[in-house]
Design a protein around this motif. Structure first.
Motif, PDB file in Angstrom:
ATOM      1  N   PHE A  24       0.832  -1.191   0.000  1.00 59.13           N
ATOM      2  CA  PHE A  24       0.000   0.000   0.000  1.00 59.13           C
ATOM      3  C   PHE A  24       0.870   1.246   0.000  1.00 59.13           C
ATOM      4  O   PHE A  24       1.954   1.253   0.580  1.00 59.13           O
ATOM      5  N   SER A  25       0.382   2.296  -0.627  1.00 51.49           N
ATOM      6  CA  SER A  25       1.077   3.574  -0.521  1.00 51.49           C
ATOM      7  C   SER A  25       0.615   4.249   0.769  1.00 51.49           C
ATOM      8  O   SER A  25      -0.546   4.144   1.142  1.00 51.49           O
ATOM      9  N   VAL A  26       1.538   4.904   1.451  1.00 48.23           N
ATOM     10  CA  VAL A  26       1.254   5.574   2.718  1.00 48.23           C
ATOM     11  C   VAL A  26       1.503   7.062   2.511  1.00 48.23           C
ATOM     12  O   VAL A  26       2.603   7.466   2.168  1.00 48.23           O
ATOM     13  N   MET A  27       0.480   7.858   2.733  1.00 49.36           N
ATOM     14  CA  MET A  27       0.603   9.300   2.528  1.00 49.36           C
ATOM     15  C   MET A  27       0.498  10.030   3.867  1.00 49.36           C
ATOM     16  O   MET A  27      -0.353   9.700   4.692  1.00 49.36           O
ATOM     17  N   GLY A  28       1.380  10.987   4.081  1.00 44.32           N
ATOM     18  CA  GLY A  28       1.288  11.859   5.244  1.00 44.32           C
ATOM     19  C   GLY A  28       1.962  11.361   6.505  1.00 44.32           C
ATOM     20  O   GLY A  28       2.012  12.079   7.493  1.00 44.32           O
ATOM     21  N   MET A  29       2.468  10.142   6.523  1.00 43.11           N
ATOM     22  CA  MET A  29       3.147   9.628   7.714  1.00 43.11           C
ATOM     23  C   MET A  29       4.633   9.967   7.614  1.00 43.11           C
ATOM     24  O   MET A  29       5.299   9.573   6.668  1.00 43.11           O
ATOM     25  N   THR A  30       5.149  10.729   8.582  1.00 41.87           N
ATOM     26  CA  THR A  30       6.551  11.134   8.550  1.00 41.87           C
ATOM     27  C   THR A  30       7.323  10.668   9.775  1.00 41.87           C
ATOM     28  O   THR A  30       8.528  10.826   9.830  1.00 41.87           O
ATOM     29  N   CYS A  31       6.634  10.097  10.741  1.00 39.91           N
ATOM     30  CA  CYS A  31       7.252   9.723  12.017  1.00 39.91           C
ATOM     31  C   CYS A  31       7.505   8.213  12.056  1.00 39.91           C
ATOM     32  O   CYS A  31       6.590   7.418  11.851  1.00 39.91           O
ATOM     33  N   SER A  32       8.733   7.820  12.323  1.00 41.04           N
ATOM     34  CA  SER A  32       9.051   6.388  12.371  1.00 41.04           C
ATOM     35  C   SER A  32       8.398   5.705  13.564  1.00 41.04           C
ATOM     36  O   SER A  32       8.104   4.511  13.511  1.00 41.04           O
ATOM     37  N   ALA A  51       4.692  -7.439   8.694  1.00 45.46           N
ATOM     38  CA  ALA A  51       4.179  -6.089   8.433  1.00 45.46           C
ATOM     39  C   ALA A  51       5.359  -5.128   8.473  1.00 45.46           C
ATOM     40  O   ALA A  51       6.104  -5.089   9.439  1.00 45.46           O
ATOM     41  N   VAL A  52       5.541  -4.368   7.390  1.00 49.49           N
ATOM     42  CA  VAL A  52       6.643  -3.414   7.292  1.00 49.49           C
ATOM     43  C   VAL A  52       6.085  -2.101   6.759  1.00 49.49           C
ATOM     44  O   VAL A  52       5.469  -2.072   5.700  1.00 49.49           O
ATOM     45  N   VAL A  53       6.290  -1.012   7.518  1.00 48.85           N
ATOM     46  CA  VAL A  53       5.877   0.320   7.075  1.00 48.85           C
ATOM     47  C   VAL A  53       7.136   1.161   6.939  1.00 48.85           C
ATOM     48  O   VAL A  53       7.909   1.281   7.881  1.00 48.85           O
ATOM     49  N   ASP A  54       7.365   1.728   5.753  1.00 47.97           N
ATOM     50  CA  ASP A  54       8.555   2.539   5.493  1.00 47.97           C
ATOM     51  C   ASP A  54       8.124   3.957   5.143  1.00 47.97           C
ATOM     52  O   ASP A  54       7.538   4.199   4.093  1.00 47.97           O
ATOM     53  N   VAL A  55       8.406   4.902   6.051  1.00 44.46           N
ATOM     54  CA  VAL A  55       7.991   6.290   5.824  1.00 44.46           C
ATOM     55  C   VAL A  55       8.880   6.993   4.803  1.00 44.46           C
ATOM     56  O   VAL A  55       8.463   8.000   4.228  1.00 44.46           O
ATOM     57  N   LEU A  56      10.081   6.489   4.563  1.00 44.28           N
ATOM     58  CA  LEU A  56      10.974   7.128   3.599  1.00 44.28           C
ATOM     59  C   LEU A  56      10.528   6.917   2.156  1.00 44.28           C
ATOM     60  O   LEU A  56      10.684   7.799   1.318  1.00 44.28           O
ATOM     61  N   ILE A  57       9.979   5.738   1.863  1.00 48.47           N
ATOM     62  CA  ILE A  57       9.503   5.471   0.500  1.00 48.47           C
ATOM     63  C   ILE A  57       7.979   5.470   0.425  1.00 48.47           C
ATOM     64  O   ILE A  57       7.415   5.158  -0.625  1.00 48.47           O
ATOM     65  N   ASN A  58       7.308   5.797   1.537  1.00 44.14           N
ATOM     66  CA  ASN A  58       5.840   5.905   1.591  1.00 44.14           C
ATOM     67  C   ASN A  58       5.133   4.616   1.175  1.00 44.14           C
ATOM     68  O   ASN A  58       4.182   4.628   0.403  1.00 44.14           O
ATOM     69  N   LYS A  59       5.605   3.468   1.698  1.00 49.59           N
ATOM     70  CA  LYS A  59       5.005   2.172   1.374  1.00 49.59           C
ATOM     71  C   LYS A  59       4.801   1.352   2.638  1.00 49.59           C
ATOM     72  O   LYS A  59       5.555   1.468   3.602  1.00 49.59           O
ATOM     73  N   ALA A  60       3.782   0.504   2.599  1.00 54.69           N
ATOM     74  CA  ALA A  60       3.537  -0.476   3.656  1.00 54.69           C
ATOM     75  C   ALA A  60       3.353  -1.830   2.988  1.00 54.69           C
ATOM     76  O   ALA A  60       2.630  -1.944   1.999  1.00 54.69           O
TER      77      ALA A  60
END
Length: 70
Positions: A24-32, A51-60
């Motif tokens: 999924f694309s993640v928009m607006g999340m900047t905090c690790s 489950a992996v969420v990466d705020v640098l590339i905006n993907k989950a």
């Protein structure tokens, strides 16, 4: 403007059965720390293997195995 969440699901077969992967694309999340909270909450769900969420590339990315909810 993209619709939220934008996800792509891919199904693979492994030795133990089938596994579903979703990205999924993640928009607006900047905090690790927020990303870590989302990962922790999703990992508690039945059938979620990874489950992996990466705020640098905006993907989950989520990997799950089939679960019987009987």
């Amino acid at each position: 403007m993209p619709k939220y969440p934008k996800g792509v699901s891919v199904r693979e077969t492994n030795v133990e059965g089938s596994e579903a992967k979703a990205v999924f694309s993640v928009m607006g999340m900047t905090c690790s720390a927020c990303a870590g909270s989302v990962e922790k909450a999703v990992k508690r769900l039945p059938g979620i293997r990874e489950a992996v969420v990466d705020v640098l590339i905006n993907k989950a990315k989520f990997c799950s195995t089939p679960v019987s909810l009987t």
